[in-house]
Design a protein around this motif. Structure first.
Motif, PDB file in Angstrom:
ATOM      1  N   GLU A 102      -7.496   6.630   6.257  1.00 20.68           N
ATOM      2  CA  GLU A 102      -7.573   6.492   4.797  1.00 20.68           C
ATOM      3  C   GLU A 102      -6.319   5.775   4.300  1.00 20.68           C
ATOM      4  OE1 GLU A 102      -9.118   9.659   1.975  1.00 20.68           O
ATOM      5  OE2 GLU A 102      -6.983   9.715   1.466  1.00 20.68           O
ATOM      6  N   ILE A 103      -6.527   4.627   3.667  1.00 13.95           N
ATOM      7  CA  ILE A 103      -5.423   3.853   3.096  1.00 13.95           C
ATOM      8  C   ILE A 103      -5.501   4.002   1.586  1.00 13.95           C
ATOM      9  CG2 ILE A 103      -4.366   1.578   2.873  1.00 13.95           C
ATOM     10  CD1 ILE A 103      -6.740   2.092   5.700  1.00 13.95           C
ATOM     11  N   ARG A 104      -4.390   4.367   0.965  1.00 14.60           N
ATOM     12  CA  ARG A 104      -4.376   4.672  -0.463  1.00 14.60           C
ATOM     13  C   ARG A 104      -3.541   3.664  -1.236  1.00 14.60           C
ATOM     14  NH1 ARG A 104      -2.856  11.086   0.310  1.00 14.60           N
ATOM     15  NH2 ARG A 104      -4.814  11.721   1.327  1.00 14.60           N
ATOM     16  N   MET A 156       0.833  -1.175   0.000  1.00 18.85           N
ATOM     17  CA  MET A 156       0.000   0.000   0.000  1.00 18.85           C
ATOM     18  C   MET A 156       0.881   1.243   0.000  1.00 18.85           C
ATOM     19  SD  MET A 156      -2.844  -1.366   2.630  1.00 18.85           S
ATOM     20  CE  MET A 156      -3.372  -3.023   2.275  1.00 18.85           C
ATOM     21  N   ALA A 157       0.497   2.213  -0.813  1.00 22.13           N
ATOM     22  CA  ALA A 157       1.363   3.349  -1.033  1.00 22.13           C
ATOM     23  C   ALA A 157       1.357   4.338   0.118  1.00 22.13           C
ATOM     24  CB  ALA A 157       0.949   4.061  -2.334  1.00 22.13           C
ATOM     25  N   ASP A 158       0.208   4.552   0.769  1.00 21.84           N
ATOM     26  CA  ASP A 158       0.131   5.651   1.708  1.00 21.84           C
ATOM     27  C   ASP A 158      -1.027   5.428   2.672  1.00 21.84           C
ATOM     28  OD1 ASP A 158       0.748   8.006   2.901  1.00 21.84           O
ATOM     29  OD2 ASP A 158      -0.125   9.296   1.366  1.00 21.84           O
ATOM     30  N   MET A 159      -0.926   6.092   3.820  1.00 18.64           N
ATOM     31  CA  MET A 159      -2.012   6.055   4.784  1.00 18.64           C
ATOM     32  C   MET A 159      -2.004   7.348   5.575  1.00 18.64           C
ATOM     33  SD  MET A 159      -2.719   3.531   8.020  1.00 18.64           S
ATOM     34  CE  MET A 159      -1.566   4.476   9.023  1.00 18.64           C
ATOM     35  N   LYS A 160      -3.174   7.850   5.895  1.00 18.51           N
ATOM     36  CA  LYS A 160      -3.263   9.049   6.722  1.00 18.51           C
ATOM     37  C   LYS A 160      -4.491   8.957   7.604  1.00 18.51           C
ATOM     38  CE  LYS A 160      -5.003  12.843   5.342  1.00 18.51           C
ATOM     39  NZ  LYS A 160      -5.327  14.134   4.727  1.00 18.51           N
ATOM     40  N   ALA A 200      -4.685  15.827  -6.268  1.00 15.53           N
ATOM     41  CA  ALA A 200      -3.299  15.419  -6.031  1.00 15.53           C
ATOM     42  C   ALA A 200      -3.182  14.003  -5.515  1.00 15.53           C
ATOM     43  CB  ALA A 200      -2.643  16.385  -5.042  1.00 15.53           C
ATOM     44  N   ASP A 201      -4.257  13.441  -4.986  1.00 15.21           N
ATOM     45  CA  ASP A 201      -4.199  12.109  -4.381  1.00 15.21           C
ATOM     46  C   ASP A 201      -5.031  11.096  -5.154  1.00 15.21           C
ATOM     47  OD1 ASP A 201      -6.661  13.148  -3.770  1.00 15.21           O
ATOM     48  OD2 ASP A 201      -6.697  12.389  -1.711  1.00 15.21           O
ATOM     49  N   GLU A 202      -5.156  11.254  -6.460  1.00 14.63           N
ATOM     50  CA  GLU A 202      -5.992  10.318  -7.207  1.00 14.63           C
ATOM     51  C   GLU A 202      -5.459   8.896  -7.055  1.00 14.63           C
ATOM     52  OE1 GLU A 202      -6.233  11.271 -11.341  1.00 14.63           O
ATOM     53  OE2 GLU A 202      -4.273  10.433 -11.821  1.00 14.63           O
ATOM     54  N   GLY A 203      -6.382   7.956  -7.058  1.00 15.44           N
ATOM     55  CA  GLY A 203      -6.023   6.556  -6.870  1.00 15.44           C
ATOM     56  C   GLY A 203      -7.152   5.838  -6.154  1.00 15.44           C
TER      57      GLY A 203
END
Length: 584
Positions: free
Chosen positions: A123-125, A1-5, A106-109
């Motif tokens: 939010e997990i991206r 997973m690329a990112d999480m916030k 900016a955070d499309e996906g």
């Protein structure tokens, strides 16, 4: 997973302009934006105050105890196009979980949002891909099981973005005015449109700012959104009515969109870092209020079922304490089955309890080793350097590596196994058609105290038996048995607390003190076994065993301290007045 916030936000509805077709189904103004042109006066016709930026009320004087908004920077309009995925019966939406594939911004996906508490979601991206990313699909598997994830709603938004800045120009929050056009997908297509305002805090911002902005927006005539998300609102407003033809059940969609978010950001966990363990939600608000003894027991069981489902993605994400919390939920459910056999038919509950025991055991090996490792490292780290003889740290590292090899893979394999998914389904089946016995219809004030006192009786027998034994292995085993009985008595009181109130709370607190003390004693027993094994290996390798012997002695002393404290702690827990309060 690329990112999480960790996302901390609130949504607001505009006062509906008279004569407009906002929120109506296709064919009656659908697709027309309410308050058209987000940056040209929010909610035309509404009482939103003028003088601010982009039609918003003036937010530059919003203050908190640690500062406030000094300026508002307009960032322009962004076009977003998102398709939301769910099962055909909307299992994710029913739990306020959203999974979408979004273009624009900016955070499309791919974005998966998991609820943490009021106003707070993780939010997990993942990057854009043709199908649902495997990692995100795994995080919702406890809810979807084997059901296919399909597109259910398309949301297109014109987002007019402004940033709230402090005196140094740092971003405190993002405020957006979203003109939304929602289309329900599938056999029955319906569309709806609305405009809403969203306030999202920047990382590290004092959560009190959200309350301060909330106050200003409400004063300007806005109101908190009744739906927890855009998806929930879209599903609720496009839900098919009777005779409307194919589509997901209307009651499911309305449930998903009608849960109101309440509470202050100060108490919602907003200040927690992303990745903190999730606090499971209480039983669904739409479940009937408990009346009978059976109702209260079922409410407690449903809360544990909710916790298991909610902790599953936390375990998969390797969040702190997640495995422990999942095991606690399984233990509580098993204990409740056992304690309330007078209310629940064990022919139906015993098979589920056996599978819960299997799950807890599978997850427990790695968890127990992790806890023991932390204990031994802390004890060794507290010793003065002159007492650390030999490669103590290196041997601990080798021991830990050997015990935890492949542990992460084993845990994930359990959660992905057909047996585990079948267990989740069996829990759902049991709670959907609970095997209640005639006694379950009794009033909770009589049936629940009886179950608590029966559990207490077993605890008393085991504790007094252990205290009568001389120190040694037999007493250690007896104290461990008393600890298990203390857990069951505590869980019985917790399940009864909504019905019995303070007496059940007081009883549970006293018994928990016994359980905690006995837990510390058992941890010392396990630690001594590990230290003895480490000393044997060190000696065999030609290393000094002095430090391991010293640590063993310290653990032995801690166990003796616990045994000396136990009579006093037990006397407070076993006081007659603590039990008499349960029966009024």
């Amino acid at each position: 997973m690329a990112d999480m916030k960790r996302e901390v936000e609130r949504k607001y509805e505009l006062p509906e302009p008279s004569g407009k077709g906002a929120g109506k189904s296709a064919g009656k103004g659908a697709g027309k934006s309410v308050g058209k042109g987000a940056g040209k006066g929010v909610g035309k016709g509404g009482p939103v105050a003028s003088g601010g930026t982009n039609g918003l009320p003036d937010l530059t004087r919003v203050l908190t105890r640690v500062g406030g908004v000094a300026s508002v920077a307009v960032r322009g309009v962004v076009e977003l196009d998102a398709v939301y995925y769910d099962t055909a019966d909307l299992r994710l939406a029913a739990d306020s979980v959203t999974l979408r594939r979004r273009r624009g911004g900016a955070d499309e996906g791919w974005h998966l949002k998991l609820p943490v508490s009021a106003d707070v979601r993780d939010e997990i991206r993942a990057p854009l891909a043709g199908g649902v990313p495997a990692g995100l699909a795994a995080l919702v598997r406890s809810r979807t099981r084997d059901a296919e994830l399909i597109p259910v709603v398309r949301l297109r938004s014109s987002r007019d973005v402004s940033h709230l800045l402090d005196a140094e120009g740092n971003r405190l929050a993002e405020v957006s005015v979203d003109s939304v056009r929602a289309q329900r997908l599938g056999d029955r297509v319906a569309a709806v449109a609305w405009t809403e305002i969203e306030v999202e805090l920047a990382d590290g911002t004092d959560p009190a700012l959200l309350d301060a902005v909330d106050k200003r927006l409400r004063k300007a005539g806005l109101r908190r959104s009744a739906a927890p998300s855009k998806l929930a609102r879209a599903l609720a407003e496009t839900a098919p009515g009777p005779g409307d033809g194919p589509g997901p059940p209307a009651d499911t969609a309305k449930t998903a969109g009608s849960a109101k978010t309440t509470g202050s950001a100060k108490t919602a966990g907003a200040g927690e870092a992303a990745g903190a363990a999730v606090t499971p939600a209480a039983p669904a608000a739409f479940r009937p209020r408990p009346v009978t003894a059976g109702d209260h027991v079922l409410a407690y069981l449903r809360a544990q079922a909710d916790a298991i489902v909610a902790q599953d993605p936390a375990v998969r994400r390797d969040l702190p304490d997640a495995v422990h919390q999942l095991r606690v939920a399984t233990r509580r459910m098993r204990s409740t089955f056992r304690t309330h056999r007078a209310l629940l038919d064990r022919a139906a509950t015993d098979p589920v309890a056996d599978e819960l025991k299997w799950l807890a055991a599978e997850l427990g090996v790695d968890r127990d080793h992790e806890v023991l490792d932390a204990r031994l490292r802390a004890r060794a780290g507290a010793l003065p350097a002159p007492l650390l003889l030999g490669p103590v740290s290196a041997r601990l590292q080798t021991w830990h590596a050997a015990g935890s090899a492949g542990s992460r893979e084993r845990t994930l394999a359990v959660l992905d196994s057909p047996r585990y998914l079948a267990l989740l389904t069996s829990i759902d089946t049991l709670l959907a058609d609970p095997p209640l016995r005639p006694a379950a219809a009794r009033k909770p004030g009589k049936a629940l105290p009886k179950a608590i006192l029966k559990a207490y009786g077993k605890l008393a027998d085991r504790t007094e038996h252990a205290l009568a034994l001389p120190p040694g292995p037999e007493r250690d085993a007896a104290l461990h048995g008393a600890r298990k009985a203390a857990k069951r008595a505590r869980y019985a009181a917790e399940a009864a607390r909504p019905a019995l109130g303070k007496p059940a709370k007081r009883f549970a607190k006293r018994v928990k003190a016994v359980q905690t003390l006995l837990g510390e004693h058992q941890d010392s027993v396990v630690a001594r076994d590990a230290l003895r094994a480490l000393a044997i290996k060190a000696h065999a390798a030609g290393e000094s065993a002095f430090t391991w012997g010293l640590l063993y002695g310290q653990e032995q002393a801690r166990a003796a301290d616990s045994e000396r404290e136990l009579p006093g702690v037990w006397a407070r827990a076993s006081a007659r007045k603590i039990r008499s309060g349960l029966t009024g």
